[in-house]
Design a protein around this motif. Structure first.
Motif, PDB file in Angstrom:
ATOM      1  N   PHE A 107       2.411  -8.412  -0.563  1.00 53.13           N
ATOM      2  CA  PHE A 107       2.716  -7.007  -1.149  1.00 53.13           C
ATOM      3  C   PHE A 107       4.024  -6.584  -0.676  1.00 53.13           C
ATOM      4  O   PHE A 107       4.025  -6.316   0.635  1.00 53.13           O
ATOM      5  CB  PHE A 107       1.410  -6.150  -0.992  1.00 53.13           C
ATOM      6  CG  PHE A 107       0.611  -6.524  -1.807  1.00 53.13           C
ATOM      7  CD1 PHE A 107      -1.010  -6.029  -1.672  1.00 53.13           C
ATOM      8  CD2 PHE A 107       0.482  -7.019  -3.089  1.00 53.13           C
ATOM      9  CE1 PHE A 107      -1.965  -6.423  -2.236  1.00 53.13           C
ATOM     10  CE2 PHE A 107      -0.387  -7.229  -3.869  1.00 53.13           C
ATOM     11  CZ  PHE A 107      -1.911  -6.984  -3.716  1.00 53.13           C
ATOM     12  N   ARG A 112       7.795  -4.728   5.491  1.00 53.08           N
ATOM     13  CA  ARG A 112       8.113  -6.396   5.173  1.00 53.08           C
ATOM     14  C   ARG A 112       9.345  -6.497   4.178  1.00 53.08           C
ATOM     15  O   ARG A 112      10.201  -7.410   4.573  1.00 53.08           O
ATOM     16  CB  ARG A 112       6.871  -6.763   4.066  1.00 53.08           C
ATOM     17  CG  ARG A 112       5.626  -6.847   4.795  1.00 53.08           C
ATOM     18  CD  ARG A 112       4.750  -7.286   3.777  1.00 53.08           C
ATOM     19  NE  ARG A 112       3.320  -7.591   4.380  1.00 53.08           N
ATOM     20  CZ  ARG A 112       2.173  -7.837   4.005  1.00 53.08           C
ATOM     21  NH1 ARG A 112       2.105  -7.818   2.354  1.00 53.08           N
ATOM     22  NH2 ARG A 112       1.181  -8.308   4.635  1.00 53.08           N
ATOM     23  N   THR A 160      -2.520  -6.620   4.181  1.00 52.93           N
ATOM     24  CA  THR A 160      -2.544  -5.121   3.811  1.00 52.93           C
ATOM     25  C   THR A 160      -3.866  -4.353   3.881  1.00 52.93           C
ATOM     26  O   THR A 160      -3.706  -3.225   4.478  1.00 52.93           O
ATOM     27  CB  THR A 160      -2.071  -4.995   2.280  1.00 52.93           C
ATOM     28  OG1 THR A 160      -0.978  -5.693   2.024  1.00 52.93           O
ATOM     29  CG2 THR A 160      -2.033  -3.511   1.863  1.00 52.93           C
ATOM     30  N   GLU A 161      -4.829  -4.868   3.851  1.00 53.88           N
ATOM     31  CA  GLU A 161      -6.338  -4.286   3.791  1.00 53.88           C
ATOM     32  C   GLU A 161      -6.396  -3.822   5.261  1.00 53.88           C
ATOM     33  O   GLU A 161      -7.191  -3.019   5.745  1.00 53.88           O
ATOM     34  CB  GLU A 161      -7.324  -4.917   3.212  1.00 53.88           C
ATOM     35  CG  GLU A 161      -6.984  -5.108   1.859  1.00 53.88           C
ATOM     36  CD  GLU A 161      -5.976  -6.232   1.415  1.00 53.88           C
ATOM     37  OE1 GLU A 161      -5.764  -7.099   2.362  1.00 53.88           O
ATOM     38  OE2 GLU A 161      -5.310  -5.961   0.441  1.00 53.88           O
TER      39      GLU A 161
END
Ligand code: 6CS
Length: 283
Positions: A107, A112, A160-161
């Motif tokens: 993502f 990033r 991400t989580e």
């Protein structure tokens, strides 16, 4: 796979040097020429259906590699060769030259975007949690997990989580790094973690395959953004990224993009309604 990657890398370097000496317009053109000569692009994936998947016979599928394979074909690069990587190792691997591109549902987030050269958006999704049936601890958000001192959540390392849970205040020791979907599923089933968090489509895929009535999906996770990925190229390979974007835009315009990703459950409209610029600027 690894040996092939090293040989390909050395061969690629030789080809790039030759092409630059032969007057290729720039180092960037040399990168695409190198991939054409190599005959394939080395892609990083996670093996997390429906984003990416590797079958028992080694066949690579999933929405992200399928889009990449089609685009590289149009750029004159005949195929892709995939390596499975943890999300947290994808950007370092790209920067170290182990992959030519990440096509894994990585993502777009500001940190990033600062480290890689993303294409325009490809796959968008919200976040979900897999819990025991009845959601016994009443989770709706990562904050709910933070507030319950007995609660633990599993997530991919460098994913991400994991970041969302930590940022919501879940202490490090209660955010458990889980290597893959099957492990996360088992850990919830065995009560070793209270929740396992992945994007909605990944959790739904696990749930469908598990066919376990004692599990429940919480989706979307309240307060978590909808994210989109893009193909991630090494900084310095912007000309290759730009060439990729030209073909991606054509796929989107012709309807072929929707034909590739929507059978996997993704929305072409969601990806086409936003941009890399917006996603990389999102707080
Ligand atoms: O980009 C990420 O970090 C997340 N993307 C996917 C497709 N799965 C989990 C991962 O944490």
């Amino acid at each position: 796979m690894k040996k092939l990657g090293i040989l390909a890398g050395v061969a690629g370097l030789a080809v790039s040097t030759m092409l630059l000496a032969s007057g290729a317009r720039s180092a960037d053109d040399a990168k695409l020429e190198q991939l054409k000569q190599q005959g394939f692009a080395r892609v990083a994936i996670a093996n997390e259906p429906p984003y990416t998947a590797v079958a028992a016979d080694g066949k690579v599928s999933g929405a992200a590699p399928d889009v990449a394979r089609e685009i590289f074909k149009r750029l004159g690069v005949n195929d892709i060769v995939a390596s499975i990587s943890e999300y947290g190792a994808m950007i370092p691997g790209l920067q170290a030259g182990r992959f030519d591109v990440v096509t894994a549902g990585l993502f777009m987030k500001p940190e990033r975007c600062a480290a890689v050269a993303y294409s325009e958006p490809v796959l968008c999704d919200a976040e979900a949690m897999l819990v025991k049936k009845g959601n016994p601890k009443g989770f709706k958000s990562y904050e709910d997990i933070a507030k319950d001192s007995s609660a633990t959540v599993g997530a991919p390392g460098g994913g991400t989580e994991e970041k969302l849970a930590l940022n919501a205040g879940v202490p490090r020791e209660r955010v458990i790094v889980v290597p893959d979907g099957q492990s996360g599923l088992k850990m919830v089933q065995d009560g070793r973690i209270d929740a396992y968090s992945l994007p909605v489509l990944s959790i739904n895929d696990l749930m469908k395959k598990a066919n376990d009535p004692n599990l429940e999906v919480i989706a979307p996770v309240q307060g978590a953004p909808v994210y989109c990925d893009g193909a991630a190229f090494k900084k310095g390979d912007e000309a290759l990224r730009d060439a990729y974007d030209v073909e991606l835009a054509k796929l989107k315009k012709s309807g072929e993009f929707a034909k590739i990703i929507e059978p996997y459950g993704f929305s072409a409209k969601a990806a086409m309604s936003t941009t890399r610029e917006k996603l990389c600027a999102a707080k």
